[in-house]
Design a protein around this motif. Structure first.
Motif, short mmCIF file in Angstrom:
data_model
loop_
_atom_site.label_atom_id
_atom_site.label_comp_id
_atom_site.label_asym_id
_atom_site.label_seq_id
_atom_site.Cartn_x
_atom_site.Cartn_y
_atom_site.Cartn_z
N VAL A 236 85.32 19.65 36.06
CA VAL A 236 85.18 20.48 34.87
C VAL A 236 85.36 19.63 33.62
O VAL A 236 84.67 19.81 32.61
CB VAL A 236 86.18 21.65 34.91
N ALA A 239 82.27 17.86 32.94
CA ALA A 239 81.23 18.74 32.39
C ALA A 239 81.44 19.00 30.91
O ALA A 239 80.66 19.74 30.29
CB ALA A 239 81.22 20.06 33.16
N VAL A 241 84.40 20.24 29.43
CA VAL A 241 85.31 21.34 29.10
C VAL A 241 86.75 20.80 29.12
O VAL A 241 87.32 20.56 30.19
CB VAL A 241 85.16 22.51 30.09
N ASP A 242 87.32 20.61 27.96
CA ASP A 242 88.67 20.07 27.84
C ASP A 242 89.70 21.12 28.31
O ASP A 242 89.61 22.29 27.96
CB ASP A 242 88.96 19.68 26.39
N HIS A 243 90.66 20.69 29.10
CA HIS A 243 91.74 21.56 29.53
C HIS A 243 92.80 20.71 30.21
O HIS A 243 92.62 19.51 30.42
CB HIS A 243 91.24 22.66 30.49
N ASP A 287 96.04 29.83 30.80
CA ASP A 287 94.73 30.45 30.60
C ASP A 287 94.11 30.87 31.91
O ASP A 287 93.23 31.75 31.94
CB ASP A 287 93.80 29.47 29.87
N GLU A 347 85.12 26.38 35.36
CA GLU A 347 84.33 26.09 34.16
C GLU A 347 83.80 27.37 33.53
O GLU A 347 83.83 27.53 32.29
CB GLU A 347 83.16 25.16 34.51
N ARG A 348 83.33 28.28 34.36
CA ARG A 348 82.79 29.54 33.85
C ARG A 348 83.84 30.31 33.05
O ARG A 348 83.56 30.83 31.97
CB ARG A 348 82.28 30.38 35.02
N HIS A 349 85.06 30.34 33.56
CA HIS A 349 86.11 31.07 32.84
C HIS A 349 86.51 30.37 31.56
O HIS A 349 86.70 31.02 30.52
CB HIS A 349 87.34 31.24 33.73
N LEU A 350 86.65 29.05 31.61
CA LEU A 350 87.09 28.34 30.40
C LEU A 350 86.03 28.40 29.30
O LEU A 350 86.36 28.39 28.11
CB LEU A 350 87.42 26.88 30.75
N ARG A 351 84.77 28.47 29.68
CA ARG A 351 83.71 28.61 28.66
C ARG A 351 83.60 30.04 28.14
O ARG A 351 83.29 30.23 26.96
CB ARG A 351 82.37 28.17 29.26
N GLU A 352 83.84 31.00 29.02
CA GLU A 352 83.74 32.41 28.62
C GLU A 352 84.87 33.19 29.27
O GLU A 352 84.72 33.78 30.34
CB GLU A 352 82.37 32.99 29.03
#
Length: 401
Positions: A236, A239, A241-243, A287, A347-352
């Motif tokens: 992720v 891709a 997406v920072d976390h 999150d 990734e899907r959750h962190l983006r939306e």
């Protein structure tokens, strides 16, 4: 004065002696201790006895209302002390109505069975994970046949999930001695420990400008498959997406997980937090909570994540997970061991975050439907109905689901 239960009557007087290997903190020990606490609150004189008294690891918290005894001196070598420990346990068993092993494996199971038979008391076991997996993972090969023998001859096996039952029956225990009683938790206690407001009151939002946090929690064992979570975290990040990833817990494969962190080059974004006495403030402010296990019975970490209202992604690692998340109504479910699927879900959750966020709002109410008081009452009544073993046919309870 004995506290009455939801059905309006106090419990039948039944002294349950709960036997544990030790008080080393893990989900299984916490479940057994919580049931003992609930039985004491009901007015039933339950007691806990630990075979070994240890101080080299973190210990599970024990409510002062639960009497706890130890069969051996602190940090003594069990191979030298087990005969005396068995004698002490037999004497305790004679003062009880039923002996209950708090785990499906370990010296508590074996000594508990022997003591119950010598004391002519019924013997039951809480089966909190797949029996074959547990024996293969936690029991040394020379002791595995003895462990299987005990499981085939208990008076009652109490399984925490439907998916565990076939393995128990296949091992040789008659199906009419197996009951399913789903684990529960005290939602109010969990939320209080997390410093959260009462259910229905919005929590404070995350401070702006901080990267999202993904949390995994549990014993660092092969079953939990935290290396899979680390690899998903790395994908992720790659891709874009920072976390951050925080893994709470300790266990035998900590070094293996650290090696995967180094291999993936994510040392700066992963924290192996180790044992945390109160993990709820960390989980409740995350999150996303991720369960990456390859096998589970009825995972308390999912119930606790529901209770604090955090979004959840979990592998379909047992019917208990499907039940708790209502087949995806309260979280996202992916296949066991599927790195692509797990990475995509994170990734899907962190983006939306709104989709799982909406599902998470119903989490506390869902957790409240798995009330530990009701589970404790069911198990207590089941154990109180067991006859002492002897020449006459044992009376065993009908399966409970």
């Amino acid at each position: 004065m004995a506290e009455q239960m939801a059905d309006g009557h106090p419990p039948e007087d039944c002294t349950i002696l709960v036997v544990a290997d030790s008080l080393r903190d893990n989900g299984g020990v916490r479940v057994a201790l919580e049931y003992a606490r609930q039985w004491r609150r009901m007015g039933s004189p339950a007691q806990v006895v630990a075979v070994q008294d240890v101080d080299d690891v973190a210990l599970a918290p024990v409510d002062p209302i639960v009497p706890v005894g130890f069969l051996t001196a602190r940090n003594s070598r069990f191979r030298n002390t087990w005969p005396a420990a068995l004698g002490r346990l037999v004497r305790r068993a004679r003062r009880a109505d039923v002996v209950l092993a708090g785990s499906e494996t370990g010296i508590g199971l074996l000594l508990g069975y022997a003591a119950a038979r010598l004391a002519r008391r019924p013997f039951a076991v809480l089966v909190q994970a797949d029996l074959d997996d547990s024996i293969a993972t936690w029991v040394k090969r020379p002791v595995q046949p003895l462990t299987r023998y005990v499981h085939a001859h208990v008076d009652a096996a109490i399984s925490v999930a439907d998916s565990i039952v076939p393995g128990v029956v296949a091992n040789g225990l008659p199906a009419d001695r197996v009951s399913v009683v789903v684990n529960g938790i005290d939602v109010a206690r969990v939320r209080e420990a997390a410093a959260l407001p009462p259910v229905g009151t919005p929590a404070d939002p995350r401070p702006p400008g901080t990267p999202p946090v993904v949390v995994g929690q549990g014993r660092l064992s092969v079953q939990k498959d935290f290396p899979l979570l680390v690899r998903a975290h790395a994908r992720v990040l790659a891709a874009g997406v920072d976390h951050r990833l925080v893994i709470i817990g300790d266990g035998p494969i900590r070094d293996d997980i650290a090696a995967v962190v180094a291999e993936e080059g994510v040392e700066a974004t992963v924290r192996l937090a180790g044992y945390v006495d109160n993990p709820y403030p960390i989980t409740s402010t995350a999150d996303l909570f991720v369960l990456s296990s390859n096998s589970e019975g009825m995972p308390l970490t999912i119930l606790e994540a529901l209770a604090v209202g955090v979004p959840i992604v979990a592998t379909r690692c047992g019917t208990g997970v499907d039940l708790l998340l209502a087949d995806g109504r309260y979280g996202d479910l992916v296949a066991v061991g599927a790195l692509d699927d797990l990475s995509a879900a994170i990734e899907r959750h962190l983006r939306e975050p709104s989709v799982l966020g909406e599902r998470a709002r119903g989490g506390p109410e869902q957790a409240m439907s798995f009330d530990v008081t009701r589970s404790a009452r069911t198990i207590h009544d089941l154990l109180a109905g067991l006859d002492r073993p002897g020449p006459a046919r044992r009376r065993t309870p009908a399966p409970v689901s």
